[in-house]
Scaffold this motif. Sequence first.
Motif, PDB file in Angstrom:
ATOM      1  N   PHE A 665       0.839  -1.198   0.000  1.00  0.00           N
ATOM      2  CA  PHE A 665       0.000   0.000   0.000  1.00  0.00           C
ATOM      3  C   PHE A 665       0.876   1.251   0.000  1.00  0.00           C
ATOM      4  CE2 PHE A 665      -3.321   2.854   1.704  1.00  0.00           C
ATOM      5  CZ  PHE A 665      -4.447   2.393   1.027  1.00  0.00           C
ATOM      6  N   ALA A 666       1.916   1.245   0.818  1.00  0.00           N
ATOM      7  CA  ALA A 666       2.835   2.385   0.879  1.00  0.00           C
ATOM      8  C   ALA A 666       3.586   2.562  -0.431  1.00  0.00           C
ATOM      9  CB  ALA A 666       3.821   2.188   2.035  1.00  0.00           C
ATOM     10  N   ASP A 667       3.926   1.461  -1.091  1.00  0.00           N
ATOM     11  CA  ASP A 667       4.624   1.545  -2.378  1.00  0.00           C
ATOM     12  C   ASP A 667       3.750   2.235  -3.421  1.00  0.00           C
ATOM     13  OD1 ASP A 667       6.849   0.278  -1.372  1.00  0.00           O
ATOM     14  OD2 ASP A 667       6.282  -1.708  -2.092  1.00  0.00           O
ATOM     15  N   VAL A 687      -4.716   0.500 -10.069  1.00  0.00           N
ATOM     16  CA  VAL A 687      -5.741  -0.494  -9.726  1.00  0.00           C
ATOM     17  C   VAL A 687      -5.106  -1.857  -9.504  1.00  0.00           C
ATOM     18  CG1 VAL A 687      -7.695  -1.793 -10.656  1.00  0.00           C
ATOM     19  CG2 VAL A 687      -7.666   0.694 -10.832  1.00  0.00           C
ATOM     20  N   GLN A 688      -4.210  -2.249 -10.405  1.00  0.00           N
ATOM     21  CA  GLN A 688      -3.550  -3.544 -10.262  1.00  0.00           C
ATOM     22  C   GLN A 688      -2.749  -3.613  -8.964  1.00  0.00           C
ATOM     23  OE1 GLN A 688      -1.419  -3.682 -14.111  1.00  0.00           O
ATOM     24  NE2 GLN A 688      -2.639  -5.481 -14.583  1.00  0.00           N
ATOM     25  N   ALA A 689      -2.045  -2.530  -8.666  1.00  0.00           N
ATOM     26  CA  ALA A 689      -1.199  -2.529  -7.471  1.00  0.00           C
ATOM     27  C   ALA A 689      -2.029  -2.574  -6.195  1.00  0.00           C
ATOM     28  CB  ALA A 689      -0.303  -1.284  -7.478  1.00  0.00           C
ATOM     29  N   VAL A 690      -3.117  -1.809  -6.142  1.00  0.00           N
ATOM     30  CA  VAL A 690      -3.981  -1.827  -4.952  1.00  0.00           C
ATOM     31  C   VAL A 690      -4.657  -3.188  -4.820  1.00  0.00           C
ATOM     32  CG1 VAL A 690      -5.942  -0.750  -3.795  1.00  0.00           C
ATOM     33  CG2 VAL A 690      -4.331   0.667  -5.058  1.00  0.00           C
ATOM     34  N   ALA A 691      -4.990  -3.791  -5.958  1.00  0.00           N
ATOM     35  CA  ALA A 691      -5.593  -5.123  -5.917  1.00  0.00           C
ATOM     36  C   ALA A 691      -4.648  -6.129  -5.270  1.00  0.00           C
ATOM     37  CB  ALA A 691      -5.966  -5.574  -7.328  1.00  0.00           C
ATOM     38  N   ARG A 692      -3.358  -5.980  -5.526  1.00  0.00           N
ATOM     39  CA  ARG A 692      -2.390  -6.885  -4.893  1.00  0.00           C
ATOM     40  C   ARG A 692      -2.355  -6.669  -3.383  1.00  0.00           C
ATOM     41  NH1 ARG A 692       0.402  -6.124  -9.893  1.00  0.00           N
ATOM     42  NH2 ARG A 692       1.496  -4.277  -9.129  1.00  0.00           N
ATOM     43  N   CYS A 693      -2.553  -5.432  -2.954  1.00  0.00           N
ATOM     44  CA  CYS A 693      -2.669  -5.170  -1.510  1.00  0.00           C
ATOM     45  C   CYS A 693      -3.870  -5.909  -0.944  1.00  0.00           C
ATOM     46  CB  CYS A 693      -2.821  -3.674  -1.242  1.00  0.00           C
ATOM     47  SG  CYS A 693      -1.468  -2.636  -1.829  1.00  0.00           S
TER      48      CYS A 693
END
Length: 720
Positions: A665-667, A687-693
Amino acid sequence: MAFSENKNSLSSNPFCETLRLGEAQGFPRNNLGFAFLGIGILLSGLLFAWNHRSNPRFTPSRGWPVSALNVIYTSLNSPSQLTGWASSGGDPCGDDWKGIACSGSSVTEINLSGLGLSGTLGYKLSSLTSVTNFDLSKNNLNGDIPYQLPPNCVNINLAGNTLTGGIPYSISQMTDLKYLNLNSNQLSGQLTDMFGQLHSLSLLDLSFNRLSGSLPQSMGSLSSLKTLNLQNNQFSGSLGAIAHLQLEDLNIENNHFTGWIPSKLKSIDNLKAGGNSWSSGPAPPGMSKAADSNGGKGKSGLSGVTIALIVVASLAVTLCLMALFKRKSSAPSHYIDEHFSQNRSFTPLVEKEVTGRKDSSSSIDIKTMGTYSVGPKPPLVDAQKSFSGNEFAKKFNSKRSTDPISLTNYSLEDLEAATEDFSSRHLLGEGSIGCAYKAKFADGKVLTVKKIETLHSSGSSSYDFMEIVSGISKLRHPNIAELLGYCSEPGHKFLVYEYQWNGSLHGFLHLSDEYSKPLTWETRVRIALGTARAIEYLHEVCSPCVIHKNIKSANILLDAELNPHLADSGLAFFFEDTNENLGPGYNAPECTKPSAYTIKSDVYSFGVVMLELLTGRMPFDSYTTRVQQSLVRWAAPQLHDIDALSGMVDPALRGLYPPKSLSRFADVIALCIQSEPEFRPAMSEVVQAVARCSQSTSFSKRMREGLGASRRSDDSDGYY
């Protein structure tokens, strides 16, 4: 003599012929002959040098390769970050040009990834015959991909730009190509049969573009292909062209594929195929074979009886779904008219009633995109695609009408009665363009009425207002506040929206009293993900794209299940005459005037909202120490420090969060709040990155539940 012994090997040399001619004329071999030999050697050397003056593999600083690099430099607007480069001449191998690698005097690699470059790629790339690695990814390049690329490339990476047009057919001749990555651009059109000779290609990534049409049959010739990414395009038809490939990774999510997934592709461990229109139920006899062999084109070999059975089964499924939706529509929120899937990504999979609110501790399906409905100018995606795990046969489309929606035209008298003459008791909040009120109508409906006050001073006509209303009505996404009606009377303009029972994210984070339940980490991630999807819809699905210009926690409204709904979408028109629409702390550094706003400015503001979710702090707090007043300035240096990060987390979470999800999330925040807009990611990447969170959060929760470590006290009401 040595010369005589080797004359056969030099027989083709014209200067040797001259020497023999001199001997035939009676010139002494030991005098004039050797003079001719010396002259011949000298001229041969000069001719050798001249022949290789323009050969790319020799002295490139004077030939075609450096000319091509000069053109690239000029086409990229002569950026200062390309140290050593020049607009004419120079020696890329001898003068240490940034991003250039050489073997001897031959340019073999051009790696300019992530340098914030803009402009185009030039037009002389075909002369770069020694280049095997060509990487200009993660920049801001525009225009079409040049028809001719470096012809002997092994790796080409142009991902993360804004390149347009189609994929050049010249790629079909690049037989050494092993890696082709063109994701996250704006490429469009259909793929041609360009893959027949690309037997070495092992990775092909065309995801997050606007490519359409069916897959060409030549894709079946990609015998070395292991990774194929086609997600988030508009491809259609069947998967027959790739049915027999030996793939290890296949992502075809969020397209318009139809039919059945070939059995060989179903066996791929890393298969992602949601968000398509797969046929329900098992493949009929012979269908898989037919689809695999001809890509679903032509006759399928189905009998009339089989077709009739399919039609009857489809009608039965449709009737079941209609019954399901009818039961859903009996929910108390009268204004929710969306079609829900069982695993709808924007609501919890399992609802749990709590005092005054609803929340969920269950995971969400991060793969599902939202319901995209369109008006006369259609966005690129127009349907919700929902799926669960690998049960692709159970997917269905929930498609809303593409006709313009019918909005309710409220009279001023109706709105005054519903808000008690807009009394302060009904006031929900005050924004840059007017106040919002809670309106309760005689039939029991509760809606939100937004009074537009800036329109009066701008002198805009009623026609202008109705154009704005029409534009907002076409923004239909589950995470965007839905416009239900309007009021347009002389001197009075109102917009009527659905009412969200849990107020705004700003109120939840910053105005709640000590008795309020804090948002769990999972809920915070879910709010971030839903909001990111709403912005992605505005930026990358709507055509033309919509810049929000007013993304802040006060404009993220939460429904009864704490799902986010982005407010003020489509109202950027009203912010043209103001510089302070966002309030302190949200504005990106480049936003010194309204015209400076871009989609990357929206990304920055969203990053600030994520910081609020992470820390529980206000974007700007004048009551704290000077160092901590600006949330971004205080937090940015600490986002990659694990120890410091744990100290930044909202104390209301009481340490109950998965560390891996927190770090990811911080990244994402760090990427969004970069001071240079060109370095911020596109919202599809966010969106993809937050989904991984969210994946990390869900996995950690399942682990806790499996180990019995998530025991909740009676007063926790679903929060952990």
